[in-house]
Design a protein around this motif. Sequence first.
Motif, short mmCIF file in Angstrom:
data_model
loop_
_atom_site.label_atom_id
_atom_site.label_comp_id
_atom_site.label_asym_id
_atom_site.label_seq_id
_atom_site.Cartn_x
_atom_site.Cartn_y
_atom_site.Cartn_z
N THR A 144 -43.63 45.51 -9.00
CA THR A 144 -42.28 45.36 -8.45
C THR A 144 -42.18 46.04 -7.08
OG1 THR A 144 -41.54 47.31 -9.68
CG2 THR A 144 -41.20 45.16 -10.71
N GLU A 194 -35.63 45.58 -8.59
CA GLU A 194 -36.50 44.62 -9.28
C GLU A 194 -37.07 45.25 -10.55
OE1 GLU A 194 -39.99 41.43 -8.16
OE2 GLU A 194 -40.05 43.38 -7.14
N THR A 195 -37.46 46.50 -10.49
CA THR A 195 -37.96 47.22 -11.66
C THR A 195 -36.90 47.21 -12.76
OG1 THR A 195 -39.37 48.63 -10.28
CG2 THR A 195 -38.83 49.45 -12.48
N ARG A 230 -34.28 45.24 -13.08
CA ARG A 230 -33.95 43.88 -13.52
C ARG A 230 -34.92 43.40 -14.60
NH1 ARG A 230 -33.66 41.80 -8.92
NH2 ARG A 230 -35.73 40.86 -8.70
N TYR A 231 -36.23 43.54 -14.38
CA TYR A 231 -37.21 43.06 -15.37
C TYR A 231 -37.21 43.92 -16.62
CZ TYR A 231 -38.95 40.14 -11.57
OH TYR A 231 -39.06 39.23 -10.56
#
Length: 161
Positions: free
Chosen positions: A84, A89-90, A92-93
């Motif tokens: 990420t 982003e980290t 979110r996933y």
Amino acid sequence: MATVAKTMICLWYDGDAEDAAGFYAATFPNSSLDAVQRAPGDFPSGKEGDVLTVLFTVMGIPCLGLNGGPAFKHSEAFSFQVATADQAETDRYWNAIVGNGGEAGSCGWCKDKWGVSWQITPRALTEAIADGDPAVAKRAFDAMMTMGKIDIAVIEAVRHG
């Protein structure tokens, strides 16, 4: 029928390969549910007409989901590692996987509700652990060892002293 890749990852599911593939397609970029193959006859874990295999793509990686039944379970011996770019982003996933019936683990690892392991790994962590200064790498590694989801701000703070 979708074009079949010469080499792909085969993941074993207990009847829910299509659900898993749909989740991955909705969660990750460059992912899709490509084809569903129904069984032409009865098989040990299902009946004629049940979903037997699913072709799908996870972040550009071709996969086949096999509804093989309960005989085999996923383990940490196989995982998808997702590099990420930032904390958003980290988060979110990680939150998508854990928040959809998954399970949080240590050091950036988590499992989805089907038991597939994921490593949500910020590039900042990878770079810090690979730092040419062994003291910096050790500080970043030690910080990571205390985390579930990786906190990039903490990694950057220990990296810079």
